[in-house]
Design a protein around this motif. Structure first.
Motif, PDB file in Angstrom:
ATOM      1  N   LEU A  30      -3.127  -3.576  -8.306  1.00  0.00           N
ATOM      2  CA  LEU A  30      -2.127  -2.575  -7.956  1.00  0.00           C
ATOM      3  C   LEU A  30      -0.988  -2.577  -8.975  1.00  0.00           C
ATOM      4  CD1 LEU A  30      -1.909  -3.177  -4.101  1.00  0.00           C
ATOM      5  CD2 LEU A  30      -3.553  -1.800  -5.394  1.00  0.00           C
ATOM      6  N   ALA A  31      -0.857  -1.499  -9.729  1.00  0.00           N
ATOM      7  CA  ALA A  31       0.139  -1.419 -10.795  1.00  0.00           C
ATOM      8  C   ALA A  31       1.563  -1.598 -10.286  1.00  0.00           C
ATOM      9  CB  ALA A  31       0.005  -0.098 -11.538  1.00  0.00           C
ATOM     10  N   THR A  32       1.808  -1.286  -9.039  1.00  0.00           N
ATOM     11  CA  THR A  32       3.151  -1.322  -8.466  1.00  0.00           C
ATOM     12  C   THR A  32       3.582  -2.685  -7.962  1.00  0.00           C
ATOM     13  OG1 THR A  32       2.164  -0.616  -6.377  1.00  0.00           O
ATOM     14  CG2 THR A  32       3.121   1.100  -7.760  1.00  0.00           C
ATOM     15  N   GLU A  33       2.688  -3.658  -7.994  1.00  0.00           N
ATOM     16  CA  GLU A  33       2.993  -4.958  -7.394  1.00  0.00           C
ATOM     17  C   GLU A  33       3.477  -5.998  -8.385  1.00  0.00           C
ATOM     18  OE1 GLU A  33       3.135  -5.666  -3.989  1.00  0.00           O
ATOM     19  OE2 GLU A  33       3.145  -3.500  -4.249  1.00  0.00           O
ATOM     20  N   LYS A  82      -1.858   4.184  -8.884  1.00  0.00           N
ATOM     21  CA  LYS A  82      -2.004   3.677 -10.249  1.00  0.00           C
ATOM     22  C   LYS A  82      -2.563   2.261 -10.227  1.00  0.00           C
ATOM     23  CE  LYS A  82       1.518   6.538 -12.292  1.00  0.00           C
ATOM     24  NZ  LYS A  82       2.807   6.619 -12.949  1.00  0.00           N
ATOM     25  N   VAL A  83      -3.551   2.049 -11.085  1.00  0.00           N
ATOM     26  CA  VAL A  83      -4.204   0.751 -11.216  1.00  0.00           C
ATOM     27  C   VAL A  83      -3.649   0.064 -12.465  1.00  0.00           C
ATOM     28  CG1 VAL A  83      -6.427  -0.400 -11.551  1.00  0.00           C
ATOM     29  CG2 VAL A  83      -6.267   1.590 -10.054  1.00  0.00           C
ATOM     30  N   ALA A  84      -3.432  -1.234 -12.388  1.00  0.00           N
ATOM     31  CA  ALA A  84      -2.942  -2.007 -13.531  1.00  0.00           C
ATOM     32  C   ALA A  84      -3.983  -1.987 -14.650  1.00  0.00           C
ATOM     33  CB  ALA A  84      -2.657  -3.440 -13.093  1.00  0.00           C
ATOM     34  N   ASP A  85      -3.510  -2.126 -15.880  1.00  0.00           N
ATOM     35  CA  ASP A  85      -4.444  -2.163 -17.012  1.00  0.00           C
ATOM     36  C   ASP A  85      -5.148  -3.520 -17.069  1.00  0.00           C
ATOM     37  OD1 ASP A  85      -2.970  -4.039 -18.895  1.00  0.00           O
ATOM     38  OD2 ASP A  85      -1.472  -2.453 -18.707  1.00  0.00           O
ATOM     39  N   LYS A  86      -6.208  -3.576 -17.844  1.00  0.00           N
ATOM     40  CA  LYS A  86      -7.067  -4.767 -17.910  1.00  0.00           C
ATOM     41  C   LYS A  86      -6.287  -6.023 -18.299  1.00  0.00           C
ATOM     42  CE  LYS A  86     -11.255  -6.542 -20.015  1.00  0.00           C
ATOM     43  NZ  LYS A  86     -12.342  -6.313 -20.962  1.00  0.00           N
ATOM     44  N   ASP A  87      -5.406  -5.924 -19.285  1.00  0.00           N
ATOM     45  CA  ASP A  87      -4.629  -7.092 -19.725  1.00  0.00           C
ATOM     46  C   ASP A  87      -3.701  -7.598 -18.625  1.00  0.00           C
ATOM     47  OD1 ASP A  87      -5.823  -7.110 -22.226  1.00  0.00           O
ATOM     48  OD2 ASP A  87      -4.217  -5.946 -23.169  1.00  0.00           O
ATOM     49  N   THR A  88      -3.089  -6.684 -17.901  1.00  0.00           N
ATOM     50  CA  THR A  88      -2.204  -7.062 -16.790  1.00  0.00           C
ATOM     51  C   THR A  88      -2.991  -7.767 -15.697  1.00  0.00           C
ATOM     52  OG1 THR A  88      -0.692  -5.239 -17.262  1.00  0.00           O
ATOM     53  CG2 THR A  88      -0.613  -6.167 -15.034  1.00  0.00           C
ATOM     54  N   ILE A  89      -4.151  -7.226 -15.370  1.00  0.00           N
ATOM     55  CA  ILE A  89      -4.995  -7.846 -14.341  1.00  0.00           C
ATOM     56  C   ILE A  89      -5.394  -9.250 -14.761  1.00  0.00           C
ATOM     57  CG2 ILE A  89      -7.220  -7.710 -13.146  1.00  0.00           C
ATOM     58  CD1 ILE A  89      -6.883  -4.580 -13.396  1.00  0.00           C
ATOM     59  N   GLU A  90      -5.804  -9.420 -16.011  1.00  0.00           N
ATOM     60  CA  GLU A  90      -6.209 -10.747 -16.501  1.00  0.00           C
ATOM     61  C   GLU A  90      -5.036 -11.724 -16.493  1.00  0.00           C
ATOM     62  OE1 GLU A  90      -9.248 -12.070 -17.193  1.00  0.00           O
ATOM     63  OE2 GLU A  90      -9.970 -10.176 -16.334  1.00  0.00           O
ATOM     64  N   ASP A  91      -3.848 -11.253 -16.844  1.00  0.00           N
ATOM     65  CA  ASP A  91      -2.655 -12.097 -16.832  1.00  0.00           C
ATOM     66  C   ASP A  91      -2.332 -12.542 -15.406  1.00  0.00           C
ATOM     67  OD1 ASP A  91      -0.252 -13.261 -18.119  1.00  0.00           O
ATOM     68  OD2 ASP A  91       0.801 -11.756 -16.906  1.00  0.00           O
ATOM     69  N   LEU A 133       0.821  -1.212   0.000  1.00  0.00           N
ATOM     70  CA  LEU A 133       0.000   0.000   0.000  1.00  0.00           C
ATOM     71  C   LEU A 133       0.853   1.258   0.000  1.00  0.00           C
ATOM     72  CD1 LEU A 133      -2.923  -1.026   2.376  1.00  0.00           C
ATOM     73  CD2 LEU A 133      -2.935  -0.873  -0.130  1.00  0.00           C
ATOM     74  N   ASN A 134       1.997   1.211   0.661  1.00  0.00           N
ATOM     75  CA  ASN A 134       2.912   2.345   0.662  1.00  0.00           C
ATOM     76  C   ASN A 134       3.441   2.607  -0.750  1.00  0.00           C
ATOM     77  OD1 ASN A 134       4.494   4.431   1.842  1.00  0.00           O
ATOM     78  ND2 ASN A 134       6.248   3.058   1.833  1.00  0.00           N
ATOM     79  N   LYS A 135       3.887   1.547  -1.430  1.00  0.00           N
ATOM     80  CA  LYS A 135       4.370   1.701  -2.808  1.00  0.00           C
ATOM     81  C   LYS A 135       3.265   2.218  -3.717  1.00  0.00           C
ATOM     82  CE  LYS A 135       5.953  -2.336  -3.907  1.00  0.00           C
ATOM     83  NZ  LYS A 135       6.599  -3.469  -4.567  1.00  0.00           N
ATOM     84  N   TRP A 136       2.069   1.677  -3.542  1.00  0.00           N
ATOM     85  CA  TRP A 136       0.934   2.053  -4.373  1.00  0.00           C
ATOM     86  C   TRP A 136       0.571   3.520  -4.166  1.00  0.00           C
ATOM     87  CZ3 TRP A 136      -4.782   1.584  -3.310  1.00  0.00           C
ATOM     88  CH2 TRP A 136      -5.537   1.676  -4.477  1.00  0.00           C
TER      89      TRP A 136
END
Length: 83
Positions: free
Chosen positions: A73-76, A28-37, A19-22
């Protein structure tokens, strides 16, 4: 052999760090393709427990303990290199 499930205190520390990094990224939220992957990789992983954490899923690897919320979480990244 599966690693030992992370202790609750370790899961809390992992969450706080994530949560600190985020927050530093501006939430920033991950894009749809990243989330699905990420979802696909976790759901096929031997450490993933689909019904853990009251339906949020749970990684039982000792280095993790995350839920599907982490996928957003885009940062994870996966601490064991699955994504």
């Amino acid at each position: 052999m599966n690693p030992v499930e992370p202790k609750l205190i370790d899961q809390a520390a992992h969450l706080a760090k994530a949560l600190n990094k985020w927050s530093k990224s501006g939430f920033k939220v991950a894009d749809k393709d990243t989330i699905e992957d990420r979802k696909s990789n976790c759901e096929s992983c031997e450490f993933w427990q689909h019904n853990g954490n009251m339906g949020l899923g749970k990684c039982n690897h000792s280095k993790c303990g995350c839920t599907k919320v982490k996928w957003w979480l885009a940062t994870e990244k996966c601490p064991v290199g699955k994504w």
